[in-house]
Design a protein around this motif. Structure first.
Motif, mmCIF file in Angstrom:
data_model
loop_
_atom_site.group_PDB
_atom_site.id
_atom_site.type_symbol
_atom_site.label_atom_id
_atom_site.label_comp_id
_atom_site.label_asym_id
_atom_site.label_seq_id
_atom_site.Cartn_x
_atom_site.Cartn_y
_atom_site.Cartn_z
ATOM 1 N N SER A 1 0.838 -1.196 0.000
ATOM 2 C CA SER A 1 0.000 0.000 0.000
ATOM 3 C C SER A 1 0.869 1.240 0.000
ATOM 4 N N ALA A 2 0.265 2.318 -0.444
ATOM 5 C CA ALA A 2 0.943 3.602 -0.367
ATOM 6 C C ALA A 2 1.195 3.936 1.091
ATOM 7 N N PRO A 3 2.210 4.748 1.380
ATOM 8 C CA PRO A 3 2.554 5.020 2.787
ATOM 9 C C PRO A 3 1.588 5.980 3.477
ATOM 10 N N MET A 4 0.614 6.512 2.755
ATOM 11 C CA MET A 4 -0.399 7.370 3.376
ATOM 12 C C MET A 4 -1.769 6.809 3.019
ATOM 13 N N THR A 5 -2.773 7.181 3.764
ATOM 14 C CA THR A 5 -4.121 6.712 3.440
ATOM 15 C C THR A 5 -4.631 7.471 2.217
ATOM 16 N N GLY A 6 -5.567 6.869 1.536
ATOM 17 C CA GLY A 6 -6.172 7.518 0.383
ATOM 18 C C GLY A 6 -6.767 8.869 0.750
ATOM 19 N N GLU A 7 -7.353 8.947 1.923
ATOM 20 C CA GLU A 7 -8.000 10.194 2.328
ATOM 21 C C GLU A 7 -6.980 11.328 2.439
ATOM 22 N N VAL A 8 -5.868 11.018 3.060
ATOM 23 C CA VAL A 8 -4.829 12.034 3.230
ATOM 24 C C VAL A 8 -4.308 12.492 1.858
ATOM 25 N N MET A 9 -4.056 11.524 0.973
ATOM 26 C CA MET A 9 -3.503 11.888 -0.329
ATOM 27 C C MET A 9 -4.516 12.672 -1.150
ATOM 28 N N ARG B 1 -13.186 5.581 -6.104
ATOM 29 C CA ARG B 1 -12.210 4.586 -6.535
ATOM 30 C C ARG B 1 -10.778 5.086 -6.335
ATOM 31 N N LEU B 2 -10.602 6.401 -6.475
ATOM 32 C CA LEU B 2 -9.266 6.966 -6.301
ATOM 33 C C LEU B 2 -8.649 6.595 -4.956
ATOM 34 N N LEU B 3 -9.485 6.452 -3.943
ATOM 35 C CA LEU B 3 -8.976 6.198 -2.593
ATOM 36 C C LEU B 3 -8.116 4.941 -2.508
ATOM 37 N N TYR B 4 -8.346 3.991 -3.384
ATOM 38 C CA TYR B 4 -7.555 2.752 -3.286
ATOM 39 C C TYR B 4 -6.938 2.329 -4.614
ATOM 40 N N TRP B 5 -7.252 3.035 -5.711
ATOM 41 C CA TRP B 5 -6.819 2.562 -7.029
ATOM 42 C C TRP B 5 -5.293 2.535 -7.155
ATOM 43 N N PRO B 6 -4.766 1.465 -7.738
ATOM 44 C CA PRO B 6 -3.324 1.400 -7.959
ATOM 45 C C PRO B 6 -2.980 2.137 -9.262
ATOM 46 N N ALA B 7 -1.697 2.354 -9.506
ATOM 47 C CA ALA B 7 -1.299 3.026 -10.739
ATOM 48 C C ALA B 7 -0.928 2.040 -11.833
ATOM 49 N N ALA B 8 -0.895 0.755 -11.490
ATOM 50 C CA ALA B 8 -0.489 -0.220 -12.504
ATOM 51 C C ALA B 8 -0.802 -1.629 -12.042
ATOM 52 N N GLN B 9 -0.764 -2.554 -13.010
ATOM 53 C CA GLN B 9 -0.974 -3.950 -12.675
ATOM 54 C C GLN B 9 0.275 -4.562 -12.064
ATOM 55 N N ALA B 10 1.421 -4.183 -12.609
ATOM 56 C CA ALA B 10 2.637 -4.838 -12.140
ATOM 57 C C ALA B 10 3.818 -3.883 -12.025
ATOM 58 N N ASN B 11 3.793 -2.801 -12.736
ATOM 59 C CA ASN B 11 4.966 -1.924 -12.746
ATOM 60 C C ASN B 11 4.942 -0.936 -11.595
ATOM 61 N N HIS B 12 5.426 0.234 -11.878
ATOM 62 C CA HIS B 12 5.593 1.214 -10.802
ATOM 63 C C HIS B 12 4.258 1.594 -10.144
ATOM 64 N N HIS B 13 4.307 1.769 -8.837
ATOM 65 C CA HIS B 13 3.137 2.155 -8.064
ATOM 66 C C HIS B 13 1.961 1.176 -8.188
ATOM 67 N N LEU C 1 0.452 -0.396 -6.164
ATOM 68 C CA LEU C 1 0.141 -0.429 -4.736
ATOM 69 C C LEU C 1 -1.325 -0.093 -4.536
ATOM 70 N N ARG C 2 -1.888 -0.516 -3.438
ATOM 71 C CA ARG C 2 -3.188 0.020 -3.036
ATOM 72 C C ARG C 2 -2.995 1.517 -2.831
ATOM 73 N N GLY C 3 -3.778 2.338 -3.516
ATOM 74 C CA GLY C 3 -3.631 3.783 -3.386
ATOM 75 C C GLY C 3 -2.487 4.340 -4.225
ATOM 76 N N GLY C 4 -1.938 3.502 -5.084
ATOM 77 C CA GLY C 4 -0.749 3.910 -5.836
ATOM 78 C C GLY C 4 -1.000 5.064 -6.788
ATOM 79 N N LEU C 5 -2.197 5.134 -7.347
ATOM 80 C CA LEU C 5 -2.480 6.198 -8.306
ATOM 81 C C LEU C 5 -2.432 7.565 -7.615
ATOM 82 N N LEU C 6 -3.044 7.656 -6.462
ATOM 83 C CA LEU C 6 -3.014 8.933 -5.727
ATOM 84 C C LEU C 6 -1.617 9.232 -5.194
ATOM 85 N N TYR C 7 -0.923 8.179 -4.814
ATOM 86 C CA TYR C 7 0.423 8.364 -4.276
ATOM 87 C C TYR C 7 1.348 8.940 -5.362
#
Lengths: 315, 315, 315, 315, 315, 315
Positions: free
Chosen positions: C105-113, C143-155, C157-163
């Protein structure tokens, strides 16, 4: 060396002879007892072996890549054969075996090839070039005797680096006779120096087997290390600035294409020729090795390193 | 500096003011008489000028790139205007003009930018990195004050090399704050060293105008020269081997792609970041320069150095 | 969360604790009896488990990616350990566990980001840009609160897109301070919008794990979907035509190279900068992740996604 | 149209006939007097002309790309011939000339070609596809009648866009007969839509001559504009989501290679076929045009747009 | 040949000597009178000349590329010098001039080089290879004596094709001595045949100047023509099928890279070596030619044919 | 053909029916007894079978790729089913089976497709083209009836070469109707000849299954073999030189890109069209085959031969 080949052994047979230790590792069995797991080779095939009665004082002197004399019994275990070692000792100078018989090696000894290279160094007429080259060859002399030219590709032989260098020198000599505009001093120097820093790029055992690339090898590579090394040697022997720069240029241009690590394309004829002599020697080696395995009139498998070509052996 | 612009002059007008000598060449006319053919600029445009009454003792002190005060009359000749020089003298310190007014220059003086760079050097905590960087900056100090970063591309300004470096340092500082895994010591060092050997790659006048590449620049380039220079400086200041190798790696990887001269791609985060900071600073400069010539809502011509893009200026 | 790690369990031990269901499948045994085959993880390792006494009313509420409390006994079966599940129930809000402990997961919660992103939206001064961005962020908020930025590559993570987005915004802020020619309105908007349509390109569970690409994702991709989405939102909020076109251009140019999906190369400075901020954030993440697994002074394996580089961890 | 060709005129001859104004610019002579500098063409060659007695009320109605009747005298000036205009008036509907005689035009009128396209639209069986295509064709109907397909490359003709489209439709029909797995609905729709947004990518006069690319054309291009346009039209006519996505996909994949602007390669057979029909029609046009200038048995010059090929005309 | 150099002539001087006619064209002056426009060269420079008193019976025997004796007066016309021809006659065998003095030529006569090539043919031990090669060399013997190897690139000399071939044969001989796995029969044959069909690819005058490519040269090229030619010759001399196929393969692989016209990469060692010998000979020629124009310590301009390199001449 | 499918068989069941022998090898068991190891297929799946009672006189008549009638019992052995063969005989003409039922085959018989091709040959109006094409088709007639177009890629079917050719002829006919500048004689000839030498490039069984490439296929390929073959046939039928050269050019250009084996890019319209017809037919085949395995609305896996695309099947 008259001894039974490992691949000829059958279960329950007793073997006695010289083998090379490929690996030699202390392990702990399920019962908690220590034993040694060994891989031995006689250059034709490999076999797993076990020393069940491990004794530290007796066995700690052995390690991978040593040449030993060994006696043991072949046992069948889980669909394959294994040797139970009964006696083992280091090979001694008086034993009728040579390391070259156990690992892929250049067709000449390191000493002979080094003498050839040094004869070419003597033929370099311009003093600072000759001093600089001699300085670096002397520095690496000991390792040069057995260093391979690669981990897996062309000239990955014991002594392969000198073999590659000395063969290229013969090519250089021939080309200078045909293309008289070439300055042999620079061409010979370029040939001798072009891969010399492979000595610091990779770690090799005395068997000419590369275990891995070094930190400096990975971060810099032999080309940049080579240029730096020439700069240092040039200062050491008081070489002319042009001399140093031209030799550095030969180093950084000899791979020719940027995607193969060249920083410049060759900008004078000797640098251009160096590249082609390097390619020719590498390719003749690769073709020879690949074709060794096929019959006249046959094709090799696809050779990944040669653009996936299948090579043909003329009938 | 209040004087008529060159492009405002009409035929038969008399000009008096400060100009920079772009070229200054002795020639022989068809009648066999010597005269001097000059190109002058006031930073806005150029004009051809002639000194018809050439006198060696008087005119041999002038040469290209000097700042002079000049009086002359504008004459029409073959569809263009030309100045007949009547008086010429070197500009003096007391004259109300500065070289920066006549050539494209960085927006800060060399001294100010150098102070910024040195402030960053002081912030490098690891001694051997700091010593090594300071050693090289000190060595090139004098030329750094005016050296450009290129002959024609980005930051081809008087003082452009320091301008590029000091702006990148600000970027490096910001990135270290966001990506705390970065070691600022290596990043600052990499930024300061990455183009430093452009000082030996090109010849520049004190106006920051590159006349040509040097022999070493053509045969080796600033990347390889930079690695060698770090090796030498590292030895000089007694730097740790890892330090030297990592800084050398940053040099040889900062162009990133083999076809742009990179020998390795960056292999640690600071080297990776160095590349992007370099790209960003170069590109922001290029965009700014190209867009300076268009109106809001308009497009530039195709920019050859930017993949032939036409850039848009937001309304 | 104090419980025994799965990899610490030995045969016959009883485990009780929270685990995540990686998979949960009803199967039929050779005897014709139904059972459930489960893979559980405690974030450190995975273990196979079986629910032999399958009861539809009791077990049909569970499915993959649920967090459960479980009791079972470890049994040895065919050289590996397996858990025989004895009790299982869904984790409840009052349980002392969080989903973030079980998935990367991203190091911050979706809400914070999200709050960080919205703070940046407020700083956009040009109304139509701000409206347009806010419109789309609001649309995808849940969905942004938990959406990842990728299936396998960078980010990935849970919340990776916002991170990814929020870190890039910090970079954007820093760059606007250094390169004052940049218009922060467009740069912030570009950062927030650039990957937003990944929400429709991939299907993600609430754990931030991507199951697959969607039909539209495969046929169009997030870049084209993003441009269309901006067109629609622009119409919705009544944005100026230039605003819409420039934001669309930022979307379709941010991958920069045609072979990575860019339709145009960036044609104004904010679009150019967006690309580099994106690359930097992706690469810092990738380096960090790869280097997490090696010791100082060591190299990673070849990183396929990073041109096969082996990365070095500074000592 | 019986009148002397411009290239047949000799000095002092009087010309009377219809010409197209290529350019028409008010200038000020060295004496301060206004005159008009004109370039006229009769489709075979161009000639410079001057209107020396400029009168605002009389001449301000003319501008480039108008068809006029003109009388003037040919005069020799600086090695070339020039026309001194004595009378000029706009061509009138009753005049025996047509714009098609003066500019490169499609071999059919826009009306005929549009009728052909609309006949194909009627053959689309799936309602939402047909509605969507009709919606967009109707929207651009007026401009379609004369719009060219390019500024300089293939089908840069008056009416070239419709000519290209209608010829491709015939190819599509033939291919559907041979490859019966193809769905003609999608293929016809794809053909009609694939270049339609060239109408917003470039500015064209009614002569089918492109003056320049538009802002949106440069920043987005007709492919992305096309996808957005389909999204909007799809919403307008209430098309099925799959229909919209597939047509968008055809747009963004029809250039096939990323370096030619494709965002996806075609992922269903109709999209694949669209690409080839487009290539064939473009290439048949290019070959035809290039070969028009050579004799049987001869070669054209190198054709830059065709990989520098020299084309051969069969004897 | 003692005569004044053309570039030494001043206005009003009378010249008498041998020159080569570069061009010789009948023209009609503004007064309607015929004259001949000639370009002459003495190998050092060219000069325009006019024969004002054109007489058909007298002048129709001359054409471009003939060697003539000429007398004329130098006249100044529009900033350049021109010769007014007063007498002209064809050079005769007894004149003390040779065509080699007027055009760039190989350093040996065609006869000498052909003898060298034929000596190598005799050394081919395998009958069918020797027959096949001899068959083709005999067929083209006459043209070989003067044929160049290119229109503009390497070895575009009178006799350049034989010069290139014979030098490569010396390289082949040297390589066979070093790499004894090579079969000299195939290597010599490959060298001799590899460019032979350049004789049908281009049209050359007897001066070794290529006027243009032929139809077959443009449509097929010397590589495919060469393979066909070997097929025909092989049938003619009754060669073994393997022999024919291997020689054809050498032809179609000797350019190595597909983008340079190779259809296969070399698949046996002799084909591989052929490529490198070809490259070496071409590059040594190119370097030599480019460096001829610079001083020691200097750089050439960018050499377009050599990846835009600037070459360095060692001091 | 009514018989149980191989994949429907259970252990201990008796099978009787027709199968194709995929492989048929004599082996020696651990007890020293000979047996035959067979792989059989009924076109739906394969099964291993054994003939334990090997008798030379009885079984030596069988070999791979024969169609046989077989009776045997299914036995379970090591987790898989195997057939113990009890009776085996060759299929006879009177048996109700056809080879097409057992191997992937073109949808028409070879005879029908050959008739189609020959009908097109008759439509070639220019005598020498028609003679040349007929000559080669006649020469390869027998093998053409079943020859595949590839070992693994498009049209790797029994009869695939004729199927590919005859479908392309239909495309050629349609294109000649639309693009009337095309000369059908050359286009039809080019289509028929373009892959004809695949007959000598690969070895195929009568089942249309390619065992391997031939020596000539590997060293030369069907393109060069094709050009040589046209040269020979052209001589044979006394074709005009232009005819031969143009057809050869069509052969060597039809792969279009150098990296796919093209030696020239097409230089006249018929050659250009040939390439596109070839691509279209190959791609329609590939798409069809890949999509056969997915449901409407679904995607295929990545198709390696189609740039790794995942194809979509329209709902």
């Amino acid at each position: 060396m008259e001894q039974k080949k490992l691949f000829e052994l059958a279960a329950n047979e007793v073997f006695e002879g010289y083998v090379l230790l490929r690996s030699f590792n202390l392990k702990t069995g399920q019962t908690g007892k220590n034993y040694i797991d060994v891989t031995v080779t006689d250059a034709f095939s490999e076999m797993n072996a076990k020393i069940w009665d491990y004794q530290e004082e007796k066995h700690s002197q052995f390690k991978a890549n040593m040449l030993v004399k060994l006696r043991g019994t072949v046992v069948a275990w889980q669909n394959s054969l294994q040797m139970r070692v009964e006696r083992i000792r280091l090979a001694e100078p008086s034993d009728p075996v040579h390391i070259e018989d156990f690992v892929p090696s250049a067709p000449m000894t390191g000493e002979v090839m080094l003498a050839m290279v040094e004869a070419f160094i003597k033929r370099i007429r311009q003093d600072d070039i000759r001093f600089l080259v001699q300085h670096l060859v002397t520095k690496y002399k000991d390792r040069l005797l057995y260093w391979p030219a690669a981990q897996a590709n062309h000239h990955s032989l014991r002594g392969g680096l000198l073999y590659h260098t000395s063969t290229m020198l013969r090519g250089a000599e021939a080309m200078c006779a045909i293309y008289t505009q070439l300055n042999p001093d620079y061409l010979y120097a370029g040939v001798i120096l072009h891969d010399l820093e492979k000595i610091n790029e990779m770690d090799s055992t005395e068997l000419g087997i590369v275990s891995d690339y070094t930190r400096n090898g990975l971060l810099l590579g032999h080309i940049v290390q080579g240029a730096i090394s020439i700069a240092e040697a040039g200062k050491e022997v008081g070489a002319d600035e042009q001399t140093i720069v031209l030799l550095e240029h030969m180093l950084i241009s000899h791979h020719y294409e940027p995607e193969f690590g060249a920083i410049r394309r060759p900008m004078f004829p000797e640098a251009e020729m160096l590249h082609y002599l390097d390619m020719i020697d590498a390719r003749m080696f690769d073709f020879d090795k690949a074709l060794a395995e096929v019959q006249p009139g046959g094709f090799t498998d696809k050779q990944w390193l040669l653009h996936n070509r299948r090579l043909y052996k003329i009938k």
